[in-house]
Design an enzyme around this catalytic site. Structure first.
Site, short mmCIF file in Angstrom:
data_model
loop_
_atom_site.label_atom_id
_atom_site.label_comp_id
_atom_site.label_asym_id
_atom_site.label_seq_id
_atom_site.Cartn_x
_atom_site.Cartn_y
_atom_site.Cartn_z
N TYR A 130 -12.38 49.81 52.38
CA TYR A 130 -11.38 50.02 53.41
C TYR A 130 -10.45 51.16 53.01
CZ TYR A 130 -8.23 49.36 57.21
OH TYR A 130 -7.51 49.59 58.35
N GLN A 191 -10.40 44.38 62.52
CA GLN A 191 -11.72 44.52 63.16
C GLN A 191 -12.72 45.21 62.22
OE1 GLN A 191 -8.84 45.64 64.27
NE2 GLN A 191 -8.94 47.75 65.07
N ASN A 214 -2.93 47.32 55.34
CA ASN A 214 -1.67 46.69 55.76
C ASN A 214 -1.82 45.17 55.83
OD1 ASN A 214 -3.08 46.10 58.11
ND2 ASN A 214 -2.12 47.74 59.31
N GLN A 259 7.39 56.94 41.64
CA GLN A 259 6.99 55.60 42.06
C GLN A 259 7.75 55.17 43.30
OE1 GLN A 259 4.31 52.93 41.80
NE2 GLN A 259 4.52 54.41 40.17
N HIS A 262 6.79 55.94 47.07
CA HIS A 262 5.77 55.22 47.83
C HIS A 262 6.41 54.35 48.91
CE1 HIS A 262 2.05 56.30 45.86
NE2 HIS A 262 2.58 56.10 44.68
N GLU A 327 2.64 47.08 36.79
CA GLU A 327 1.41 47.81 37.11
C GLU A 327 1.27 49.02 36.17
OE1 GLU A 327 1.69 49.59 40.92
OE2 GLU A 327 -0.47 49.95 41.12
N HIS A 328 2.34 49.82 36.06
CA HIS A 328 2.34 51.00 35.20
C HIS A 328 3.46 50.88 34.19
CE1 HIS A 328 1.22 52.50 39.36
NE2 HIS A 328 0.15 52.87 38.68
N ASP A 361 -2.63 58.60 38.41
CA ASP A 361 -2.88 58.47 39.85
C ASP A 361 -4.03 59.36 40.30
OD1 ASP A 361 -0.85 56.66 40.20
OD2 ASP A 361 0.61 58.14 40.90
N GLU A 415 -21.77 10.43 32.28
CA GLU A 415 -21.19 10.89 33.54
C GLU A 415 -21.77 10.16 34.75
OE1 GLU A 415 -21.31 15.20 33.60
OE2 GLU A 415 -19.80 15.35 32.00
N HIS A 420 -29.87 13.42 36.50
CA HIS A 420 -29.78 14.47 35.50
C HIS A 420 -30.54 14.07 34.23
CE1 HIS A 420 -26.80 16.28 38.07
NE2 HIS A 420 -26.49 17.22 37.18
#
Lengths: 430, 430
Positions: A130, A191, A214, A259, A262, A327-328, A361, A415, A420
């Site tokens: 995506y 979709q 999103n 950063q 963004h 993250e960084h 990046d 068990e 088994h």
């Protein structure tokens, strides 16, 4: 104003704990809408895609077709800025080289009693990628998502990207082409995820879907999970810079801004051992943001989610860094290697004063899809491992079965699984 | 009656496709109930755990305490059957040996232009292990979930298990102790998951939660995902046996029954190249089920979800095996290795006539937590990899930054991220 905390203050622990819990993104209730869209695509296939794309992206796929054609990709190379195409190729080669080292190795061996065991890795056969439309349509993200899949050996890499208003960023098409994407469809939103998971007349279903999107895309990925695999649901991006006063405040400020720009809940955190240096960085941030051609996102993120944390000495930052689990993480001081050796939680680490996070990046070679929102405590960035899966192997002869049988039967009986026990015993006339 | 399909029939493709889509479990709507339980545990901590446990498990944790004590574990060793404890130890040692081979290796290198890159693996610091109560309280599952965590180096392994009616299976406590579980709490259900994710006065929060559970546990894991990591949501178990007519039909029937006796949507599938042999297996299944002390589950699963698929030759089974993507695949014929080499999708493969799947459930050494419901197309069984995470590493000097800068800045500009470009440029006085 960004949060200001001082580790030596008495109220630090509760303030820091509250800071860690700060929610940085809204979670709109879109599950019902997304469920309806998925059902519609399952029921009507391409017709639903065409109708929904007309509605949401104002593009007529009935006229232009759902699939992007080879000619359109050729045209994109012509439309795209040549220098940028060259930079993409440079990035592609570096990312590919690094990811080739990540392919896990098969293992097959015979143990002391002759049992053969093993693990074999194979590529996922088909993957959907995506790619968001509009402003967040980043060619670098196309490289970061598609290259590990291709290195893993995925045969089909099907990309979906909304043609908002009818157009797709030519650099996105170029990046897809050079990264080894095998199919491109101009659909987006829930979709597109539905089409990748369930298939339509034009789009064959895939086994796994990756890539950012999103709230609708994220909800759709959650809903189709199980039917297909998905990657992590990425949250807002974040950087944690640990810096001493020997740094140029302007450099550190620039990294915090990179950063913050963004937007959408992005977070920049500075940990410093010198109050005057921290003040200088804060002032530089304000000055540099004001000088940006588009300051709004950076301004808002720094104001709402930015933080400056003072520690007595950088070593004291260690437990904070692990709890933030960013993250960084930039380690901009001389003893960065020793500090890193004792750190535990980070998506990616950038060592030394000359490694701005932005290099990662684009062109460092490592992947920029990394765990956000403290999830580096338990998860990793995107890699070749996300596009392979392991089959475990067992192989016994009659003698090995005889040796393992008593313990297997004892456990099966304990068990309450008689069948088994029998499936072992029957082979030994027990 | 199990489904009967023949690959050479004209209607096979649609019948097989429908078979693959068969839903084998109900998805009860428990999200709301679970959301309320999680909120309650977050708000009231231990008090909520005690109240909910009284209600759901009829156990008084106020009196007996939430945490299981070392004395109780000692007592469990005494209560447990000595031969079974010995079998658990045997299994533990084999599972541990195998999983020790799975630890991924760090990588650190310098590329041609002097950029340092790397990947470092570290253990998740704390893990919660859910163990179901009652009939499904399997000591073997405790081993399979806890051992990879311990081998990975997880410091805290906190187990939760409902003390249904006040009691916990002593073998579960013994298995936990010998597998390296560091804490045990007698709570279950969504409330246990909530406690592991958010913490209470008694239970410290963990970073990741693994282990099987009912619909409430699964829903709770989904809801806390993000706050903590989770493993896969396991569905009903399945086995696919590919067998030629040189097998003893009774052996193959026993293997199909071993899977079917799990009940709850468990599925057993036979692919054979000989109709008379398939008939003999089907007859043997009926005969053997009738002889089981507790035939109900096996009978129901075989009737509702069992399948026998005939192919002209076993080679023709290859695409079917990959599309079924079963959790367990037994290859009971002479050319099994060559067949496996060409296969793609399976959680685990059991090669040859003397490797019943049950060996993998207990003592083979490989993990029995494997992808179900066709998810072997995109995911793997539980392993040490589920308890470690990777930090990627970048380290540049001024010269490397100079070399990478132009491409990084070009891409930042193309993506409209001015701050990104600046954080590189500012270090080079560009």
């Amino acid at each position: 104003m960004p949060v200001r905390l001082n580790q030596t203050d008495s109220g630090f622990e509760s303030a820091f704990a509250a800071f860690l819990e700060t929610k940085r993104e809204a979670s709109p209730e879109v599950d019902k809408v997304v469920r309806d869209i998925i059902a519609d695509v399952r029921a009507r296939g391409d017709a639903a895609l065409i109708e929904l794309t007309q509605k949401f992206d104002r593009a007529d796929l009935g006229a232009m077709g759902i699939a992007v054609t080879p000619d359109e990709i050729k045209a994109a190379y012509v439309q795209a800025d040549a220098k940028t195409v060259e930079a993409l190729r440079f990035a592609r080669d570096r990312i590919e080289s690094h990811h080739k080292r990540q392919m896990p190795k098969d293992d097959r061996y015979v143990d002391a009693i002759g049992v053969e065991l093993g693990s074999r890795w194979t590529a996922v056969q088909s993957v959907g990628l995506y790619v968001p439309g509009g402003l967040a349509s980043y060619p670098s993200s196309v490289l970061m998502n598609a290259i590990p899949a291709r290195v893993a050996g995925v045969e089909r890499i099907a990309m979906v990207v909304p043609a908002t208003g009818g157009a797709i960023n030519p650099l996105v098409l170029v990046a897809a082409d050079m990264a080894g994407v095998t199919e491109i469809y101009r659909v987006g939103g829930a979709q597109a995820v539905a089409a990748l998971a369930h298939g339509t007349e034009t789009i064959e279903p895939v086994a796994k879907i990756v890539g950012p999107g999103n709230a609708y895309v994220a909800a759709a990925k959650r809903q189709v999970f199980g039917k297909v695999g998905i990657d992590m649901i990425a949250g807002p991006s974040e950087v944690l810079v640990v810096a001493d006063s020997a740094n140029d405040p302007d450099w550190i400020a620039a990294d915090l801004i990179a950063q913050a720009e963004h937007g959408g809940g992005a977070q920049s955190i500075l940990i410093a051992d010198d109050a005057a240096f921290a003040d200088a960085v804060a002032a530089a941030v304000d000055r540099q943001i004001a000088a940006l051609p588009r300051p709004e996102h950076a301004e808002e993120s720094w104001r709402d989610f930015g933080a400056i944390i003072l520690v007595a000495k950088l070593d004291d930052a260690l437990p904070l860094v692990d709890r933030i689990a960013a993250e960084h993480v930039e380690l901009a001081f001389d003893e960065a290697e020793a500090f890193f050796a004792r750190m535990r939680n980070a998506g990616a680490v950038f060592i030394g004063r000359h490694t701005p996070e932005v290099i990662g990046d684009y062109v460092g070679g490592s992947n920029h899809v990394l765990p956000t929102a403290r999830s580096a405590r338990f998860s990793s960035g995107l890699s070749v491992l996300d596009f392979v899966k392991r089959t475990s192997i067992l192989k016994l002869g009659p003698e090995q079965l005889r040796q393992l049988a008593p313990a297997a039967i004892a456990l099966a009986n304990a068990e309450g699984l008689d069948g088994h026990g029998r499936s072992v015993a029957i082979r030994l006339n027990m």
